[in-house]
Design a protein around this motif. Structure first.
Motif, PDB file in Angstrom:
ATOM      1  N   GLN A  19       0.943  -0.894  -0.472  1.00  0.00           N
ATOM      2  CA  GLN A  19      -0.126  -0.225   0.110  1.00  0.00           C
ATOM      3  C   GLN A  19       0.798   1.342   0.059  1.00  0.00           C
ATOM      4  OE1 GLN A  19      -2.973  -0.477   3.515  1.00  0.00           O
ATOM      5  NE2 GLN A  19      -5.051  -0.565   1.615  1.00  0.00           N
ATOM      6  N   PRO A  20       1.466   1.599  -0.997  1.00  0.00           N
ATOM      7  CA  PRO A  20       2.316   2.733  -0.628  1.00  0.00           C
ATOM      8  C   PRO A  20       1.119   3.980  -1.056  1.00  0.00           C
ATOM      9  CG  PRO A  20       2.175   1.749  -3.225  1.00  0.00           C
ATOM     10  CD  PRO A  20       1.239   0.985  -2.045  1.00  0.00           C
ATOM     11  N   GLU A  21       2.422   4.564  -0.286  1.00  0.00           N
ATOM     12  CA  GLU A  21       1.806   5.954  -0.120  1.00  0.00           C
ATOM     13  C   GLU A  21       2.403   7.452  -0.782  1.00  0.00           C
ATOM     14  OE1 GLU A  21       1.552   7.500   3.638  1.00  0.00           O
ATOM     15  OE2 GLU A  21      -0.022   5.635   4.309  1.00  0.00           O
ATOM     16  N   THR A  22       4.016   6.670  -1.631  1.00  0.00           N
ATOM     17  CA  THR A  22       4.848   7.781  -2.162  1.00  0.00           C
ATOM     18  C   THR A  22       4.540   7.461  -3.404  1.00  0.00           C
ATOM     19  OG1 THR A  22       5.979   7.953  -0.591  1.00  0.00           O
ATOM     20  CG2 THR A  22       7.142   9.109  -2.890  1.00  0.00           C
ATOM     21  N   ALA A  23       4.374   8.067  -4.633  1.00  0.00           N
ATOM     22  CA  ALA A  23       4.547   7.861  -6.147  1.00  0.00           C
ATOM     23  C   ALA A  23       5.423   8.578  -6.378  1.00  0.00           C
ATOM     24  CB  ALA A  23       3.204   7.969  -6.949  1.00  0.00           C
ATOM     25  N   ILE A  24       6.196   8.183  -7.978  1.00  0.00           N
ATOM     26  CA  ILE A  24       7.696   9.149  -8.863  1.00  0.00           C
ATOM     27  C   ILE A  24       6.534   8.653 -10.450  1.00  0.00           C
ATOM     28  CG2 ILE A  24       9.496   9.092  -9.384  1.00  0.00           C
ATOM     29  CD1 ILE A  24      10.327   7.079  -6.874  1.00  0.00           C
ATOM     30  N   VAL A  25       6.667   9.673 -10.968  1.00  0.00           N
ATOM     31  CA  VAL A  25       6.393   9.724 -12.115  1.00  0.00           C
ATOM     32  C   VAL A  25       7.450  10.442 -12.675  1.00  0.00           C
ATOM     33  CG1 VAL A  25       5.517  11.578 -13.770  1.00  0.00           C
ATOM     34  CG2 VAL A  25       4.373  10.827 -12.077  1.00  0.00           C
ATOM     35  N   LEU A  26       8.916   9.484 -13.287  1.00  0.00           N
ATOM     36  CA  LEU A  26       9.631  10.026 -14.254  1.00  0.00           C
ATOM     37  C   LEU A  26       9.702  10.238 -15.776  1.00  0.00           C
ATOM     38  CD1 LEU A  26      10.456   5.833 -13.200  1.00  0.00           C
ATOM     39  CD2 LEU A  26      11.720   7.899 -12.025  1.00  0.00           C
ATOM     40  N   GLY A  27      10.130  11.143 -15.858  1.00  0.00           N
ATOM     41  CA  GLY A  27      10.096  11.475 -17.544  1.00  0.00           C
ATOM     42  C   GLY A  27      11.253  11.058 -18.144  1.00  0.00           C
ATOM     43  N   THR A  28      10.874  12.218 -19.399  1.00  0.00           N
ATOM     44  CA  THR A  28      12.358  11.751 -20.526  1.00  0.00           C
ATOM     45  C   THR A  28      13.718  11.340 -20.156  1.00  0.00           C
ATOM     46  OG1 THR A  28      10.649  13.219 -21.499  1.00  0.00           O
ATOM     47  CG2 THR A  28      13.477  12.947 -22.494  1.00  0.00           C
ATOM     48  N   GLY A  29      14.146  10.510 -20.359  1.00  0.00           N
ATOM     49  CA  GLY A  29      15.672  10.478 -19.970  1.00  0.00           C
ATOM     50  C   GLY A  29      15.991  10.251 -18.359  1.00  0.00           C
ATOM     51  N   LEU A  30      15.185   9.901 -18.133  1.00  0.00           N
ATOM     52  CA  LEU A  30      15.092   9.544 -16.465  1.00  0.00           C
ATOM     53  C   LEU A  30      14.216   8.561 -15.893  1.00  0.00           C
ATOM     54  CD1 LEU A  30      13.765  13.281 -15.631  1.00  0.00           C
ATOM     55  CD2 LEU A  30      15.958  12.202 -15.693  1.00  0.00           C
ATOM     56  N   GLY A  31      13.611   7.738 -17.302  1.00  0.00           N
ATOM     57  CA  GLY A  31      13.075   5.800 -17.005  1.00  0.00           C
ATOM     58  C   GLY A  31      14.630   5.091 -16.406  1.00  0.00           C
ATOM     59  N   ARG A  32      16.126   5.991 -16.230  1.00  0.00           N
ATOM     60  CA  ARG A  32      16.747   4.746 -15.632  1.00  0.00           C
ATOM     61  C   ARG A  32      17.085   5.029 -14.123  1.00  0.00           C
ATOM     62  NH1 ARG A  32      22.394   5.988 -18.402  1.00  0.00           N
ATOM     63  NH2 ARG A  32      22.867   6.015 -16.048  1.00  0.00           N
ATOM     64  N   LYS A 249      20.221  11.946 -23.599  1.00  0.00           N
ATOM     65  CA  LYS A 249      21.882  12.034 -23.524  1.00  0.00           C
ATOM     66  C   LYS A 249      21.859  13.167 -22.376  1.00  0.00           C
ATOM     67  CE  LYS A 249      26.246  12.106 -25.312  1.00  0.00           C
ATOM     68  NZ  LYS A 249      26.786  12.427 -26.702  1.00  0.00           N
ATOM     69  N   ALA A 250      21.716  14.021 -21.904  1.00  0.00           N
ATOM     70  CA  ALA A 250      21.923  15.185 -20.680  1.00  0.00           C
ATOM     71  C   ALA A 250      20.859  14.455 -19.477  1.00  0.00           C
ATOM     72  CB  ALA A 250      20.846  16.174 -21.464  1.00  0.00           C
ATOM     73  N   ALA A 251      20.334  13.901 -19.801  1.00  0.00           N
ATOM     74  CA  ALA A 251      19.107  13.818 -18.765  1.00  0.00           C
ATOM     75  C   ALA A 251      19.720  12.600 -17.728  1.00  0.00           C
ATOM     76  CB  ALA A 251      17.576  13.939 -18.765  1.00  0.00           C
ATOM     77  N   ASN A 252      19.964  11.461 -19.070  1.00  0.00           N
ATOM     78  CA  ASN A 252      20.390   9.834 -18.608  1.00  0.00           C
ATOM     79  C   ASN A 252      21.973  11.199 -17.097  1.00  0.00           C
ATOM     80  OD1 ASN A 252      19.620   8.099 -19.386  1.00  0.00           O
ATOM     81  ND2 ASN A 252      20.395   7.897 -21.038  1.00  0.00           N
ATOM     82  N   ALA A 253      22.867  11.555 -17.943  1.00  0.00           N
ATOM     83  CA  ALA A 253      24.052  11.850 -17.518  1.00  0.00           C
ATOM     84  C   ALA A 253      23.947  12.082 -15.846  1.00  0.00           C
ATOM     85  CB  ALA A 253      24.643  13.022 -18.097  1.00  0.00           C
ATOM     86  N   VAL A 254      22.909  13.072 -15.355  1.00  0.00           N
ATOM     87  CA  VAL A 254      22.599  13.662 -14.076  1.00  0.00           C
ATOM     88  C   VAL A 254      21.379  12.207 -13.790  1.00  0.00           C
ATOM     89  CG1 VAL A 254      22.960  15.873 -13.287  1.00  0.00           C
ATOM     90  CG2 VAL A 254      21.689  15.533 -15.644  1.00  0.00           C
ATOM     91  N   GLN A 255      20.773  12.018 -13.960  1.00  0.00           N
ATOM     92  CA  GLN A 255      19.617  11.618 -13.370  1.00  0.00           C
ATOM     93  C   GLN A 255      20.309  10.502 -12.133  1.00  0.00           C
ATOM     94  OE1 GLN A 255      17.105   8.450 -14.928  1.00  0.00           O
ATOM     95  NE2 GLN A 255      18.829   8.388 -16.699  1.00  0.00           N
ATOM     96  N   PRO A 256      21.754  10.140 -11.529  1.00  0.00           N
ATOM     97  CA  PRO A 256      22.126   9.233 -10.503  1.00  0.00           C
ATOM     98  C   PRO A 256      21.749  10.480  -9.222  1.00  0.00           C
ATOM     99  CG  PRO A 256      22.977   9.021 -12.410  1.00  0.00           C
ATOM    100  CD  PRO A 256      22.272   9.424 -12.622  1.00  0.00           C
ATOM    101  N   LEU A 257      22.169  11.473  -9.206  1.00  0.00           N
ATOM    102  CA  LEU A 257      22.188  12.913  -8.740  1.00  0.00           C
ATOM    103  C   LEU A 257      20.752  12.759  -7.739  1.00  0.00           C
ATOM    104  CD1 LEU A 257      24.789  15.472  -9.775  1.00  0.00           C
ATOM    105  CD2 LEU A 257      25.715  12.826  -8.421  1.00  0.00           C
ATOM    106  N   MET A 258      20.096  12.509  -9.778  1.00  0.00           N
ATOM    107  CA  MET A 258      18.581  13.428  -9.233  1.00  0.00           C
ATOM    108  C   MET A 258      18.071  12.231  -8.478  1.00  0.00           C
ATOM    109  SD  MET A 258      15.113  14.469 -11.162  1.00  0.00           S
ATOM    110  CE  MET A 258      14.841  12.333 -11.961  1.00  0.00           C
ATOM    111  N   ALA A 259      18.092  10.398  -8.521  1.00  0.00           N
ATOM    112  CA  ALA A 259      17.981   9.458  -7.745  1.00  0.00           C
ATOM    113  C   ALA A 259      18.255   9.594  -6.181  1.00  0.00           C
ATOM    114  CB  ALA A 259      19.159   8.304  -8.821  1.00  0.00           C
ATOM    115  N   GLU A 260      19.705   9.955  -5.853  1.00  0.00           N
ATOM    116  CA  GLU A 260      20.316  10.220  -4.623  1.00  0.00           C
ATOM    117  C   GLU A 260      19.201  11.017  -4.061  1.00  0.00           C
ATOM    118  OE1 GLU A 260      24.568  10.684  -5.408  1.00  0.00           O
ATOM    119  OE2 GLU A 260      24.421  10.987  -3.037  1.00  0.00           O
ATOM    120  N   ILE A 261      18.689  12.389  -4.240  1.00  0.00           N
ATOM    121  CA  ILE A 261      18.058  13.469  -3.605  1.00  0.00           C
ATOM    122  C   ILE A 261      16.310  12.122  -3.030  1.00  0.00           C
ATOM    123  CG2 ILE A 261      17.001  15.127  -3.814  1.00  0.00           C
ATOM    124  CD1 ILE A 261      19.466  16.735  -5.927  1.00  0.00           C
TER     125      ILE A 261
END
Ligand code: HPA
Length: 269
Positions: A19-32, A249-261
């Protein structure tokens, strides 16, 4: 519409074991970012009753049920865009279903063109506010009883979540920008004159998504946190040709940082 939302929510409640209470919508290039999720169930949109099917390249179209930051979450890998031909009701359908499932906090991410001259490609921008320039409003029509007819929008992006993101970014030494995201219909990227106009209007980042989902989530009382990855610059003197591939490509490069936050925010909230 309400009957369809109910039908989909009931189907998912029967299918999902958590029963999750948190949801995430992953945008362009952020599917990873999905790779960070300990996935328990992966449900293709095509299996979910009444769910529109995502068509754009780079969006795989799956609902993920799993764990991030030690919490049960639900993630949309692939969203629905107005430019694909969906109505605003279709674009925001999954958010209404999330509300029925008991989602309390929504994390949204997107790729955006930076119109703020102090931004660089690869910057992470915490969305503090938005400007809605979509030609159709997601709340157009009879009001849903989830919220008032004339919803307040003075704090669409939760200030406590922004403060939490700021402190996590500082702790981890991750540089973040803050700014206003302007949502426009696309599918064309902006002409230099349009980027200039959006800057004058108050935008720091411009993109083709997020705003409809945030409006509906806010109307449902769901707390929202959003981040925009700056994948190209709409700043005079720095405008170059931009393609969907470069944006990804640009989004892919930074997504680990966004994921960490985001992971840490979910852990602590
Ligand atoms: N404009 C609109 N949408 C976008 C952009 C842009 O420059 N970059 C990524 N998505």
């Amino acid at each position: 519409m309400y009957a369809k939302i109910q039908e989909t929510a009931t189907w998912l409640k029967n299918r999902i074991s958590t029963q999750p209470e948190t949801a995430i919508v992953l945008g362009t290039g952020l599917g990873r970012l999905a790779e960070e999720i300990v996935v328990k169930e992966r449900i293709p949109y095509s299996e979910i009753p009444n769910m529109p099917v995502s068509t754009v390249e780079g969006h795989s179209g799956c609902l993920l049920i799993g764990e991030l930051g030690g919490k049960d979450i639900l993630a949309m890998q692939g969203r629905f865009h107005f430019y694909e031909g969906y109505s605003m009701k279709e674009v925001t359908f999954p958010i209404r279903v999330m509300y029925e499932l008991g989602i309390k906090t929504l994390f949204v991410s997107n790729a955006g063109g930076g119109t703020n001259p102090s931004f660089s490609i690869g910057d992470l921008m915490i969305i503090t506010d938005h400007i809605n320039l979509f030609p159709e409003h997601p709340l157009h029509g009879p009001n849903f009883p989830t919220g008032p007819r004339f919803p307040d929008m003075s704090e669409a992006y939760d200030k406590q979540l922004i403060a939490l993101a700021d402190s996590i970014a500082e702790e981890k030494g991750i540089k973040v920008q803050h700014g206003v995201y302007l949502g426009t219909q696309g599918p064309t990227f902006e002409t230099p004159a349009e980027y200039r106009m959006f800057r004058i209007l108050g935008a720091d980042s411009v993109g083709m998504s997020t705003v409809p989902e945030v409006i509906v989530a806010h109307h449902c009382g769901i707390r929202v946190f959003g981040m925009s990855i700056i994948t190209d610059l709409g700043v005079e003197g720095q405008i170059v040709k931009v393609s969907h591939e470069e944006v990804q490509k640009a989004a892919n490069a930074v997504q680990p940082l966004m994921a960490e936050i985001m992971r840490e925010m979910i852990r602590r909230s």
